[in-house]
Enzyme design. Sequence first.
Site, PDB file in Angstrom:
ATOM      1  N   ASP A 211       0.890  -1.158   0.000  1.00 13.26           N
ATOM      2  CA  ASP A 211       0.000   0.000   0.000  1.00 13.26           C
ATOM      3  C   ASP A 211       0.927   1.207   0.000  1.00 13.26           C
ATOM      4  O   ASP A 211       1.514   1.544   1.039  1.00 13.26           O
ATOM      5  CB  ASP A 211      -0.894  -0.008   1.250  1.00 13.26           C
ATOM      6  N   HIS A 212       1.101   1.810  -1.158  1.00 14.28           N
ATOM      7  CA  HIS A 212       2.179   2.807  -1.266  1.00 14.28           C
ATOM      8  C   HIS A 212       1.960   4.023  -0.363  1.00 14.28           C
ATOM      9  O   HIS A 212       2.896   4.762  -0.078  1.00 14.28           O
ATOM     10  CB  HIS A 212       2.391   3.232  -2.724  1.00 14.28           C
TER      11      HIS A 212
ATOM     12  N   HIS B 290      -5.918   2.654   1.251  1.00 17.30           N
ATOM     13  CA  HIS B 290      -5.096   3.776   1.716  1.00 17.30           C
ATOM     14  C   HIS B 290      -5.707   4.503   2.918  1.00 17.30           C
ATOM     15  O   HIS B 290      -5.035   4.766   3.912  1.00 17.30           O
ATOM     16  CB  HIS B 290      -4.905   4.793   0.598  1.00 17.30           C
TER      17      HIS B 290
END
Lengths: 509, 353
Positions: A193-194, A257
């Site tokens: 999950d950047h 996110h």
Amino acid sequence: MNPFREDLVSRSRPEPCTVVIFGATGDLTHRKLVPALYNLAVDGELPTGVKIIGFARRAKSDEEFRTGLEELNRKVSRSGHNDEIWKNLVENIFYHESEFTDPDGYRRLAERLAAIDEERGGKGNHLFYIASAPEFFDDILTQLKAAGLSQAKEGCWSRVIVEKPFGTDLATAKHLNEVVNATFHESDTYRIDHYLGKETAQNLMVLRFANAIFEPLWNSKYISHIQITCAENLGMEGGRGGYYEKSGALRDMVQNHLLQLLSLVAMEPPTDLSADGVRDEKVKVIRSLRQWDTPEKVAANVIRAQYTAGHIDGAAVPGYREEDRVSPESKTEAYVAVRLLIDTWRWSGVPFYIRMGKRLPKKSTEISVHFKDAPDVLFGALTGGVPGGNVLVIRIQPDEGISLRMVSKIPGTSLRLEPVKMDFHYSTSFGKSSPEAYERLLLDAIAGDATLFARRDEVEEAWRFIDHIENAWHKSDNPPPMAEFVAGSWGPREADDLIKRDGHAWRRL
Amino acid sequence: MSTLLNSVETCPELGIEVPVALIDKELRKLWEEDDAQTNASLMNLVVYSEKKGSLVENSAIVRDLTREHACRAILASIDRTVTEPSLRAWITAHCHMANGTKSVCCEQIAFHLTGRVTGRFRNTVFAHLNSDLPLIFWWQGELSDVFTERLVSVIDRLIVDSSAWKNPAAAFEQIVEASQLNSDLVLQDLAWTRSWQFRVGIAALFDDAVAQEALPAIDRVKIVHHPDHRNSAIQLLAWLAVQAGWKGDTIAADGSFRFESKAGVTINGLLQADSDAAPLGEVELASKEVIVSLVRQKGAAHLLKKIEAAGYSANSLSPSDPDDAPELIALQLSRGGKNSLFQKILPRFRKLL
């Protein structure tokens, strides 16, 4: 045991390995992954002897593959493009042509990896990065297992990074988890999950637990409510409509996110900084979310909307249903606002609000913590009263930083109060730019640190919460309505009403 | 009046001269002139020098440093050739565009002192620190009588460059003595900073299984250095010995060093001065089967790291350390931390000096 590592840097040790990227001809590989590996090499962080194998279906030579990567790296690399470093890196980049479903392709991959490992004295670490289209996730994992590639040799490791979307609902996520866990051990599985790789997201724990002044106030006694906003001014440019129609704002951003950010804001202090220490506390937050499990509860706590034609930065933009690759009858939300309650001792009665939307006035992601008002016995009678309470804002992007709003006396002989802001900007205080999120996350995976990756139970608990809302929208007989807002505005009136019912208002960004 | 002051007076780099008693007031006026600027500061950076002309040189260095490290800078220049006490001050701000949009500025106060300065210097500096921010003290050149226990007691981070010292053993002794009252003092030697990428590179090379297996059998260490940077080479050797658990520290008649590994292997350590080399030009650790090496050509921006063994070879590039002090300072400020590794190797280094 490498004694020269001792006391050198305060991070886990990245080890030499071979990185195999599935979906190597895609945008993610060219724009993010290889530039991230390049920048790690520039900073001297990439271990000596790292090799990269791009696995994809198109016919390409190593040279063609390398040329394409170089073209993009020159354009997007954070630190520019140095020919000497690139030459050294690119010598270790190879292309492997195969269908994702072809066992022979994996057999050949295994031979190739064995040859590389042989050079290393028979030892080899393997990192498989699944960056392909999601419909191939199952096949790739199954084939990796069949080829024996998911099993590491003794003293070595074999890990997998899985890109989002990790499922499209709880059932598909569970299925994918079953497949992943049947192939790789959970401790070798890295669900990326950047957002968690962003500097400000990482700073959240530092802000909360390394500063003694915040944690005593971080509860229902002092906090009135918390807002998490992810605003985007873009719409469906570049053919994004096709993907978005299938996902929508809730599944695309909130499930992963924004719930991750929520868990970092609301978690209890972990017992230690180990991956599971942190993730144990994060998952408790998601598990404690009150479930909006009927259409009535969804209608009362969640607003979905689409934008109509409007203006952004002075330019006319189309409505959502007029966008490229979007159905004129679309039922997909381009905006969502969710009121959440966390049923824990700390957060009892404190509403959290998440809003995410396309075609809002500007691009901004932030968390705002709104503290309760001070008792008004002293200043409440003043003309104008006390202007609002204290707000702590954590800006995730852009202009990463933290600000604190407080009330101050306006200089003069009379007593008048105005809000003032103390502001910390990363860019002002630290001139050095932060590494890209993918750099940090790739290095962590190579080093075996899963702290910034989602664990299976986190993903499934998040889907459990999201599924109730999706079901109410798409499977109930009496679905909550789709609201509308003009593109370039801050969302629909219904979302304003949602927060107003609790006596609050959305923060003006 | 010295020629230094004549040149200082006409140098716009230092800003405007102000009476010492009015520094704070004049700084406030500076900010009131343009409210579009942001005053940023994460630390107090004091740069001390007894070299003529240093104020102007250091002001230029600080201007560059403030691009990445927001600070209140205090420059101090001492002229010991003038016996009459005097104290003059200039103020300016170094401004840079952050993200291409915002003008971010850092204050600078420059002092020039003559006569007996020990107490006056300390009081002058302490009176103009930004409260609550750490004090980073960059001492340039040889230590002098201004370097006292009382001065050190308020410093959070002391930066020196031992390669500039004629007698590093005596200077380190002076620092150790002066820091008795300040156990939290972080000492940073730029000679040590110069070896950072070599140390990172060595650690990275020994992550490789082939190199790691060969470590107990290492029997030769060679470090090629520029003659001006022998201290960096000795520190690097001390670090290798401490980390790998080599004992002994015998210095042979030819100047080479002898250690004994945990496995009882005798290790021959050779420092080789080469005036054509980079400050640190090469480090080679070798056993009978494996050679692990890092090479930096003079002026090169990268280190070439290599592992060579029978049937196996791996090489890669990694960044090199900068050569000049301002860039090394910038790196030091970026890293922060307690520099505990340097504290760990310091006794061994002093023994090898």
